[in-house]
Design an enzyme around this catalytic site. Structure first.
Site, mmCIF file in Angstrom:
data_model
loop_
_atom_site.group_PDB
_atom_site.id
_atom_site.type_symbol
_atom_site.label_atom_id
_atom_site.label_comp_id
_atom_site.label_asym_id
_atom_site.label_seq_id
_atom_site.Cartn_x
_atom_site.Cartn_y
_atom_site.Cartn_z
ATOM 1 N N TYR A 194 0.800 -1.230 0.000
ATOM 2 C CA TYR A 194 0.000 0.000 0.000
ATOM 3 C C TYR A 194 0.836 1.286 0.000
ATOM 4 O O TYR A 194 0.837 2.024 -0.965
ATOM 5 C CB TYR A 194 -0.957 -0.001 1.206
ATOM 6 N N PRO A 207 -11.320 -0.038 -3.177
ATOM 7 C CA PRO A 207 -12.589 -0.582 -3.671
ATOM 8 C C PRO A 207 -13.761 0.357 -3.386
ATOM 9 O O PRO A 207 -13.695 1.219 -2.506
ATOM 10 C CB PRO A 207 -12.765 -1.871 -2.860
ATOM 11 N N HIS A 428 -7.669 1.276 1.109
ATOM 12 C CA HIS A 428 -7.457 -0.108 1.524
ATOM 13 C C HIS A 428 -6.360 -0.320 2.578
ATOM 14 O O HIS A 428 -6.327 -1.359 3.240
ATOM 15 C CB HIS A 428 -7.107 -0.909 0.265
ATOM 16 N N SER A 639 -12.090 -11.621 -4.924
ATOM 17 C CA SER A 639 -12.235 -11.534 -3.482
ATOM 18 C C SER A 639 -13.700 -11.745 -3.122
ATOM 19 O O SER A 639 -14.583 -11.162 -3.756
ATOM 20 C CB SER A 639 -11.791 -10.138 -3.053
HETATM 21 N N1 COA Z 1 -20.993 -29.039 1.740
HETATM 22 C C1 COA Z 1 -21.933 -28.238 2.287
HETATM 23 N N2 COA Z 1 -21.680 -27.011 2.782
HETATM 24 C C2 COA Z 1 -20.407 -26.549 2.704
HETATM 25 C C3 COA Z 1 -19.385 -27.317 2.127
HETATM 26 C C4 COA Z 1 -19.712 -28.610 1.631
HETATM 27 N N3 COA Z 1 -18.800 -29.404 1.071
HETATM 28 N N4 COA Z 1 -18.238 -26.615 2.189
HETATM 29 C C5 COA Z 1 -18.524 -25.443 2.778
HETATM 30 N N5 COA Z 1 -19.831 -25.415 3.099
HETATM 31 C C6 COA Z 1 -20.560 -24.345 3.802
HETATM 32 C C7 COA Z 1 -19.748 -23.816 4.971
HETATM 33 O O1 COA Z 1 -19.984 -24.583 6.112
HETATM 34 C C8 COA Z 1 -20.284 -22.415 5.088
HETATM 35 O O2 COA Z 1 -21.532 -22.472 5.745
HETATM 36 P P1 COA Z 1 -22.211 -21.184 6.457
HETATM 37 O O3 COA Z 1 -22.705 -20.291 5.351
HETATM 38 O O4 COA Z 1 -23.307 -21.767 7.231
HETATM 39 O O5 COA Z 1 -21.132 -20.547 7.268
HETATM 40 C C9 COA Z 1 -20.572 -22.012 3.672
HETATM 41 O O6 COA Z 1 -20.698 -23.232 2.946
HETATM 42 C C10 COA Z 1 -19.483 -21.165 3.033
HETATM 43 O O7 COA Z 1 -18.240 -21.857 3.046
HETATM 44 P P2 COA Z 1 -17.198 -21.743 1.844
HETATM 45 O O8 COA Z 1 -17.902 -21.211 0.655
HETATM 46 O O9 COA Z 1 -16.477 -23.018 1.710
HETATM 47 O O10 COA Z 1 -16.112 -20.728 2.304
HETATM 48 P P3 COA Z 1 -16.154 -19.421 3.166
HETATM 49 O O11 COA Z 1 -17.440 -18.705 3.134
HETATM 50 O O12 COA Z 1 -15.610 -19.812 4.469
HETATM 51 O O13 COA Z 1 -15.111 -18.481 2.405
HETATM 52 C C11 COA Z 1 -12.935 -17.577 2.141
HETATM 53 C C12 COA Z 1 -13.787 -18.839 2.157
HETATM 54 C C13 COA Z 1 -11.525 -17.920 1.755
HETATM 55 C C14 COA Z 1 -13.475 -16.561 1.132
HETATM 56 C C15 COA Z 1 -13.020 -16.942 3.557
HETATM 57 O O14 COA Z 1 -12.534 -17.826 4.509
HETATM 58 C C16 COA Z 1 -12.211 -15.676 3.677
HETATM 59 O O15 COA Z 1 -11.028 -15.690 3.935
HETATM 60 N N6 COA Z 1 -12.888 -14.523 3.519
HETATM 61 C C17 COA Z 1 -12.258 -13.244 3.604
HETATM 62 C C18 COA Z 1 -11.731 -12.844 2.254
HETATM 63 C C19 COA Z 1 -11.206 -11.447 2.308
HETATM 64 O O16 COA Z 1 -10.324 -11.135 3.068
HETATM 65 N N7 COA Z 1 -11.792 -10.587 1.485
HETATM 66 C C20 COA Z 1 -11.536 -9.198 1.510
HETATM 67 C C21 COA Z 1 -10.304 -8.801 0.792
HETATM 68 S S1 COA Z 1 -10.290 -7.072 0.573
#
Ligand code: COA
Length: 711
Positions: A194, A207, A428, A639
């Site tokens: 940054y 963003p 950011h 993202s």
């Molecule tokens: N079968 C059924 N359900 C499942 C599944 C499967 N095989 N795998 C995952 N799921 C469910 C999870 O339990 C979760 O349930 P919930 O909605 O009840 O919590 C849901 O599906 C979503 O999980 P998933 O899509 O696998 O991942 P996530 O939402 O945890 O996202 C990342 C993953 C990497 C995006 C997240 O951990 C992350 O780091 N987010 C931040 C990103 C970030 O920093 N963005 C900003 C940058 S500026």
């Protein structure tokens, strides 16, 4: 003199008797209150350093107080109010540190909130094992290399990790750094990702976040919404200050909540080579209308929050005082290349009136942009409205629209447009998108639930028009920045849309991870369009560690390419396609789990590179090899930013021939915001969107087809 607080040996030996050094140390302590404190507390041998720090701080002031400080807890509780007092007592320039005097560039010793009493005892970001990272790296570069190139990369990796190699030396230097920092990456990341990045923050870094659309028929409606936004933000800030934001969890792991404390009162300051960050606590916001800039108090002189009527009155006054756009609005300078803006800033700040106005903006809690109408409701198509609003939150639509009605250096700029575009732009550097999205849900709910504040302050104050004496030299710079911004705006193609055929629920019902599934849809879309693997960046939060930010998930894999090829080959049977889809999703999920734990490839390789640069060690050939350069040329930058409301985040691509995709997966739909650069003939945002929708449809149909045939 460069001092790292956690570099204790140097700190001990340093005779820190110059005020600038003391301030540097103070700044560092306050910025990393929790992490530094945890570190200090865990290491009893640092007591000597702590007491010498205390001596430095109180020297010539209160010797008895120093003697009474017995332990680290007392040290912290003593230093915070002390810093607050210093902030009041010193003139602004008193702690404008010279660039490079500190690894963080801080101009103020305030944090936006009270020191947290809930010290989160989070683990430290690990340094992965060299061999593990490099083996993973080899897998991720494979799709981007032919057989011959891959053999060369393999031999470079072998050299890199061999006994006595430069790679091993860098690894041990990095491990050493990790012993002395609660998060070995945090400062480096802030600086390299940054503060040292010289391209404009507009499009390249900041963003936009679009809130659900509103329809304002009168100015009063726009201002009432704006007033409620400010009240909701004030409410949210009180929760942050009181440590009342529920600690987010990842499974059983609590996440680092410190980014929340940097949302309000933070401002980036342009500086040659490396910008600075200013952290402040104040009672006012900066309001911009027709490119005129105002100081607006949100609390009265009696310290009572203004009522919504009082805020509306203040905003009415702002509008009266700025009924015509100013040619000399300096806000547009914040959209410039950072060195260019830094030059203009240095000229401006020589004038006392300008200096006072700049300080006022930097200290405010947030910016509120009261924007001109953009014809939102003239767009019949909801996705056209999304594109329009996305553009407003990313760049303001250029100098002829609302591009000059901004202060892009402020962490949060709320946007309330005359005809109903609402949202924010965020700078950011202090925080990731997720805390901002959580705050968005809070604000949107607050307004939708009809909350507000009817209780007036007995002593409201009038808005103040912030004045600038703009010399001819700066006028020229303003003109040039208008041209530059307009060029950037014309070059950004946006396609923001809601995919409403299905959402997370359907994907979960297929026992698949929604995030990995959507990532694979993007892989397929890219391959469908370009017939070549697309290096693909996804952010994973590493907030389970103290001071954690993100790691890259490399979504392009051997499996994702096999899946894309199979999907596009009509000769391949659906069952086999499904197996490839499952393999690709499982591969992505595996990488995600590792990235969330800090065991990705990119941050570790970055750390090894930066430690080499810091120690004057020549970079190993690995860093110039096509394996490295191609796999890091992220043609798809993505993202997940999840908010519950019908909003979405959007931003520009990472590379000239790339796409950005920010997405908000909800139960039954997904909001996508995609972008590409118009000038690049290789990419087309509209075609990418079509390819993405087609991929989502094909994957859905495949799943249903195979499941049905099983029954
Ligand atoms: N079968 C059924 N359900 C499942 C599944 C499967 N095989 N795998 C995952 N799921 C469910 C999870 O339990 C979760 O349930 P919930 O909605 O009840 O919590 C849901 O599906 C979503 O999980 P998933 O899509 O696998 O991942 P996530 O939402 O945890 O996202 C990342 C993953 C990497 C995006 C997240 O951990 C992350 O780091 N987010 C931040 C990103 C970030 O920093 N963005 C900003 C940058 S500026």
């Amino acid at each position: 003199m460069l001092l790292h607080l956690t570099d204790f040996s140097r700190l001990n030996s340093a005779k820190c008797n110059k005020p600038i050094n003391i301030l540097t140390l103070w700044s560092h302590v306050i910025l990393h209150t929790k992490s530094s404190y945890n570190f200090l507390y865990q290491h009893q041998h640092n007591n000597a350093v702590l007491s010498s720090l205390c001596r430095l701080i109180v020297v010539g002031r209160d010797e008895n107080k120093r003697k009474s400080i017995k332990n680290n807890h007392e040290f912290v509780s003593f230093i915070i109010p002390m810093l607050r007092r210093i902030n009041i007592m010193n003139a602004y320039k008193g702690y404008l540190l010279e660039p490079y005097t500190c690894c963080h560039q801080i101009t103020s010793n305030y944090v936006s909130a009270k020191y947290s009493t809930n010290v989160q005892n989070l683990p430290r970001l690990p340094v992965p094992k060299l061999e593990t990272t490099l083996n993973k790296y080899l897998k991720t570069v494979r799709p981007h290399l032919n057989d011959q190139e891959y053999e060369i990369t393999k031999s470079l990796v072998k050299d890199f990790i061999s006994e006595g190699s430069t790679g091993q030396k860098l690894q041990s230097l990095l491990e050493n750094r990790a012993e002395h920092h609660s998060n070995w990456l945090e400062q480096w990341w802030l600086n390299t990702a940054y503060l040292e990045y010289r391209d404009p923050v507009v499009i390249f870094s900041s963003p936009g976040l679009v809130f659900p659309f509103r329809q304002f028929n009168t100015r009063k409606e726009q201002l009432l919404y704006a007033a409620k936004t400010l009240l909701a933000a004030a409410d949210y800030k009180a929760l942050i200050d009181g440590d009342k934001i529920p600690v987010e969890m990842m499974g059983k792991n609590p996440l680092d909540m410190s980014q929340y404390k940097k949302i309000f009162g933070t401002c980036r300051i342009p500086w040659e080579k490396r910008d600075k960050l200013s952290y402040n606590n104040s009672k006012h916001v900066t309001v911009i209308h027709n490119n005129h800039i105002f100081h607006v108090d949100v609390w009265g002189e009696d310290d009572i929050l203004l009522s919504e009527d009082q805020l509306v009155q203040s905003l009415e006054k702002v509008m009266e005082l700025s009924s015509t756009p100013t040619e000399d609005g300096i806000g547009i300078l914040t959209s410039e290349n950072r060195d260019t803006w830094a030059k203009a800033y240095q000229i401006l700040i020589k004038d006392k009136t300008n200096e006072d106005s700049l300080i006022d903006i930097e200290k405010s809690l947030a910016v509120l942009c009261l924007d001109a109408p953009v014809g939102l409701w003239k767009c019949a198509d909801p996705n056209a409205r999304r594109n329009l609003a996305g553009a407003q939150t990313i760049h303001g639509g250029g100098s002829k629209a609302n591009g000059g009605n901004r202060w892009f250096d402020k962490t949060v700029q709320f946007i309330v447009g005359a005809d109903g575009v609402t949202g924010l732009t965020y700078e950011h550097s202090p925080a990731e998108g997720q805390p901002i999205a959580v705050m968005t849900d809070y604000i949107v709910n607050y307004i939708d639930q009809g909350k507000g504040n009817k209780k007036p302050s007995a002593k409201p104050s009038e808005p103040k028009h912030l004045r600038f004496n703009v010399k001819p030299e700066v006028k020229e710079m303003i003109k040039a920045s208008q041209t530059h911004l307009d060029r950037l705006v014309a070059n950004l193609e946006l396609n923001c849309f809601q995919y409403d055929k299905y959402g997370k629920n359907f994907i979960k019902s297929q026992k698949l991870s929604p995030d990995s599934y959507l990532q694979m849809a993007m892989q397929l879309a890219f391959y469908r369009l370009h017939n070549t693997p697309g290096a693909h960046y996804e952010s994973a939060a590493t907030r389970m560690y103290a001071g954690g930010r993100t790691e890259t998930i490399r979504s392009c894999s051997i499996e994702s390419i096999e899946f894309a090829k199979a999907m596009l080959n009509p000769q391949i049977a659906p069952k086999e396609k499904l197996t490839k889809l499952q393999n690709a999703i499982n591969g992505h999920k595996d990488y995600t789990v590792q990235a969330l734990q800090g065991f990705g490839v990119d941050r570790h390789l970055l750390g090894l590179k930066l430690i080499a640069l810091e120690n004057g060690i020549e970079l190993p050939k690995l860093y110039t090899d096509p394996g490295y350069t191609r796999s890091a040329h992220m043609r798809i930058s993505t993202s997940q930013v999840a908010c519950k409301c019908d909003g979405f985040m959007c931003y520009g691509p990472l590379v000239p021939d790339g796409y950005a995709t920010c997405y908000n997966p909800r139960d039954n739909d997904v909001n996508f915001a995609t972008s590409a650069f118009v000038e690049n003939p290789a990419t087309s945002c509209d075609k990418y969107r079509q390819a993405l929708e087609q991929s989502l449809q094909d994957m859905h149909d495949l799943l249903l087809k195979v499941t049905k045939s099983k029954l």
